[in-house]
Enzyme design. Structure first.
Site, PDB file in Angstrom:
ATOM      1  N   SER A 105       0.856  -1.190   0.000  1.00 44.68           N
ATOM      2  CA  SER A 105       0.000   0.000   0.000  1.00 44.68           C
ATOM      3  C   SER A 105       0.888   1.235   0.000  1.00 44.68           C
ATOM      4  CB  SER A 105      -0.855   0.018   1.278  1.00 44.68           C
ATOM      5  OG  SER A 105      -1.538   1.255   1.421  1.00 44.68           O
ATOM      6  N   TYR A 162      -2.017   0.046  10.837  1.00 43.07           N
ATOM      7  CA  TYR A 162      -2.179  -0.380   9.434  1.00 43.07           C
ATOM      8  C   TYR A 162      -0.938   0.013   8.636  1.00 43.07           C
ATOM      9  CZ  TYR A 162      -3.872  -0.930   4.681  1.00 43.07           C
ATOM     10  OH  TYR A 162      -3.992  -1.316   3.367  1.00 43.07           O
TER      11      TYR A 162
HETATM   12  P1  NDP Z   1     -11.485  -6.127   0.277  1.00 45.27           P
HETATM   13  O1  NDP Z   1     -11.997  -5.978   1.660  1.00 45.27           O
HETATM   14  O2  NDP Z   1     -12.426  -5.920  -0.851  1.00 45.27           O
HETATM   15  O3  NDP Z   1     -10.796  -7.557   0.110  1.00 45.27           O
HETATM   16  C1  NDP Z   1      -9.990  -8.107   1.129  1.00 45.27           C
HETATM   17  C2  NDP Z   1      -9.796  -9.581   0.844  1.00 45.27           C
HETATM   18  O4  NDP Z   1      -8.938 -10.128   1.866  1.00 45.27           O
HETATM   19  C3  NDP Z   1     -11.088 -10.358   0.889  1.00 45.27           C
HETATM   20  O5  NDP Z   1     -11.117 -11.266  -0.179  1.00 45.27           O
HETATM   21  C4  NDP Z   1     -11.019 -11.101   2.218  1.00 45.27           C
HETATM   22  O6  NDP Z   1     -11.690 -12.364   2.089  1.00 45.27           O
HETATM   23  C5  NDP Z   1      -9.508 -11.323   2.345  1.00 45.27           C
HETATM   24  N1  NDP Z   1      -9.121 -11.572   3.727  1.00 45.27           N
HETATM   25  C6  NDP Z   1      -9.183 -10.712   4.770  1.00 45.27           C
HETATM   26  N2  NDP Z   1      -8.801 -11.330   5.903  1.00 45.27           N
HETATM   27  C7  NDP Z   1      -8.497 -12.605   5.557  1.00 45.27           C
HETATM   28  C8  NDP Z   1      -8.044 -13.745   6.276  1.00 45.27           C
HETATM   29  N3  NDP Z   1      -7.825 -13.687   7.606  1.00 45.27           N
HETATM   30  N4  NDP Z   1      -7.830 -14.890   5.620  1.00 45.27           N
HETATM   31  C9  NDP Z   1      -8.047 -14.964   4.284  1.00 45.27           C
HETATM   32  N5  NDP Z   1      -8.467 -13.934   3.546  1.00 45.27           N
HETATM   33  C10 NDP Z   1      -8.695 -12.771   4.172  1.00 45.27           C
HETATM   34  O7  NDP Z   1     -10.262  -5.100   0.158  1.00 45.27           O
HETATM   35  P2  NDP Z   1      -9.197  -4.819  -1.011  1.00 45.27           P
HETATM   36  O8  NDP Z   1      -9.436  -5.657  -2.185  1.00 45.27           O
HETATM   37  O9  NDP Z   1      -9.156  -3.351  -1.174  1.00 45.27           O
HETATM   38  O10 NDP Z   1      -7.857  -5.249  -0.260  1.00 45.27           O
HETATM   39  C11 NDP Z   1      -6.937  -6.183  -0.781  1.00 45.27           C
HETATM   40  C12 NDP Z   1      -5.557  -5.809  -0.302  1.00 45.27           C
HETATM   41  O11 NDP Z   1      -5.206  -4.521  -0.823  1.00 45.27           O
HETATM   42  C13 NDP Z   1      -5.394  -5.690   1.209  1.00 45.27           C
HETATM   43  O12 NDP Z   1      -4.152  -6.249   1.571  1.00 45.27           O
HETATM   44  C14 NDP Z   1      -5.413  -4.186   1.460  1.00 45.27           C
HETATM   45  O13 NDP Z   1      -4.716  -3.855   2.620  1.00 45.27           O
HETATM   46  C15 NDP Z   1      -4.699  -3.705   0.221  1.00 45.27           C
HETATM   47  N6  NDP Z   1      -4.900  -2.316  -0.168  1.00 45.27           N
HETATM   48  C16 NDP Z   1      -6.166  -1.798  -0.351  1.00 45.27           C
HETATM   49  C17 NDP Z   1      -6.325  -0.477  -0.743  1.00 45.27           C
HETATM   50  C18 NDP Z   1      -7.653   0.161  -0.916  1.00 45.27           C
HETATM   51  O14 NDP Z   1      -7.742   1.409  -0.875  1.00 45.27           O
HETATM   52  N7  NDP Z   1      -8.722  -0.599  -1.164  1.00 45.27           N
HETATM   53  C19 NDP Z   1      -5.152   0.366  -1.054  1.00 45.27           C
HETATM   54  C20 NDP Z   1      -3.885  -0.275  -0.811  1.00 45.27           C
HETATM   55  C21 NDP Z   1      -3.791  -1.567  -0.425  1.00 45.27           C
HETATM   56  P3  NDP Z   1     -12.616 -13.051   3.215  1.00 45.27           P
HETATM   57  O15 NDP Z   1     -13.240 -11.953   4.021  1.00 45.27           O
HETATM   58  O16 NDP Z   1     -13.603 -13.844   2.408  1.00 45.27           O
HETATM   59  O17 NDP Z   1     -11.676 -13.907   3.977  1.00 45.27           O
HETATM   60  C1  8X3 Z   2      -5.154   1.509   1.789  1.00 46.36           C
HETATM   61  C2  8X3 Z   2      -4.842   2.906   1.360  1.00 46.36           C
HETATM   62  O1  8X3 Z   2      -4.476   5.273   2.218  1.00 46.36           O
HETATM   63  O2  8X3 Z   2      -6.368   4.047   3.126  1.00 46.36           O
HETATM   64  O3  8X3 Z   2      -3.994   0.755   1.913  1.00 46.36           O
HETATM   65  O4  8X3 Z   2      -4.123   3.492   3.776  1.00 46.36           O
HETATM   66  S1  8X3 Z   2      -4.946   3.968   2.697  1.00 46.36           S
END
Ligand code: NDP
Ligand code: 8X3
Length: 253
Positions: free
Chosen positions: A140, A153
């Site tokens: 991120s 985070y």
């Molecule tokens: P979502 O919440 O849409 O997706 C998160 C995914 O992670 C889900 O599929 C969830 O599946 C899975 N997950 C969470 N906890 C667990 C666990 N304990 N075991 C297995 N799977 C897990 O969010 P995003 O797609 O946005 O996030 C994906 C990644 O991108 C994350 O690492 C997030 O930190 C990162 N990110 C997101 C940003 C944003 O602004 N959206 C920006 C930068 C990075 P389930 O609940 O079915 O287990």
């Molecule tokens: C998610 C992006 O800016 O909310 O990783 O931390 S931010």
């Protein structure tokens, strides 16, 4: 013929879009998450493509469950894992350090850092067998900078950034590529999870500008994994045009 891509967190957001893009590119998939019904529906949606799809219902925080999930795959699948996308992750809560909730901290540290480590350790032996193994870690911009209330985070994503650089050193002699992807604000279920189901607060995160969409991240992953054998994309930082840093987001009022 292309091998398998194992994608954690494939039940939503980035992971789901990455799975779709890689399947369209001809990769067979191992899709992992806790919500089996979401994985089933993703598998059904991709059934028209000429690829194999394996599902793993797994909580990445539980090392034994990660090991058992991998063990449940047949050798013909495991021996053809070419790509690992460490995407499962979350933020829980946002606020000053002294008001932090230990359970929220544990969820972030256990998922974003320890979960990524457990999955990586379980999968690397299979990547070593490949001539073209590739690990893509979804970090991120919170792993490059910090912002008010982002403390744990941000720390967890700084750890992912450090692990990407460390893995690259540890795995270079096996020809395994490591790509770190650092997205900014992207509209997924991320904020709904962060704000514990508060839809209004989650929606407000994406108001007044055009946020990234999951497909934008999937496009970055696809670019990284389709480079020639001698090219490793080490790091991609990708933000909405309206975002200049973790704290500077230009919103139209
Ligand atoms: P979502 O919440 O849409 O997706 C998160 C995914 O992670 C889900 O599929 C969830 O599946 C899975 N997950 C969470 N906890 C667990 C666990 N304990 N075991 C297995 N799977 C897990 O969010 P995003 O797609 O946005 O996030 C994906 C990644 O991108 C994350 O690492 C997030 O930190 C990162 N990110 C997101 C940003 C944003 O602004 N959206 C920006 C930068 C990075 P389930 O609940 O079915 O287990
Ligand atoms: C998610 C992006 O800016 O909310 O990783 O931390 S931010």
């Amino acid at each position: 013929m292309k091998g398998y891509a194992l994608i954690t967190g494939a039940s939503s957001g980035f992971g789901e879009a990455i799975a779709q893009s890689l399947a369209k590119e001809g990769y067979s998939l191992i899709i992992a998450a806790r919500r089996t019904e979401r994985l089933e529906s993703l598998k059904a949606n991709l059934s028209h493509l000429p690829v194999q799809i394996e599902m793993l219902t797994v909580d990445v925080r539980d090392e034994q469950s990660v090991i058992s999930a991998l063990a449940s795959l047949s050798d013909s699948v495991k021996d053809h894992i070419e790509i690992l996308v460490n995407n499962a992750g979350l933020a829980v809560g946002r606020g000053p350090i002294d008001q932090g909730i230990s359970d929220d901290w544990n969820r972030m540290i256990d998922t974003n850092i320890k979960g990524l480590l457990y999955v990586t350790k379980a999968v690397v032996p299979y990547l070593k067998k490949q001539k073209n193994g590739h690990i893509v870690n979804i970090a991120s911009i919170a792993g490059k900078e910090v912002y008010a209330g982002g403390n744990v985070y941000c720390a967890s994503k700084h750890a992912v950034d450090a692990l990407s650089r460390s893995m690259r050193i540890d795995l270079v002699s096996f020809g395994i590529k490591v790509t770190n992807i650092a997205p900014g604000a992207a509209e997924t279920e991320f904020s709904l999870v962060r704000f514990k189901g508060d839809q209004e607060t989650a929606d407000s995160v994406y108001e007044g500008y055009e946020a990234l969409q999951a497909q934008d991240i999937a496009d970055s992953v696809l670019f990284a994994v389709t480079r020639p054998a001698h090219v490793n994309i080490s790091d991609i930082t990708i933000m909405p045009t309206a975002q200049a840093s973790t704290s500077i987001l230009h919103k139209e009022s």
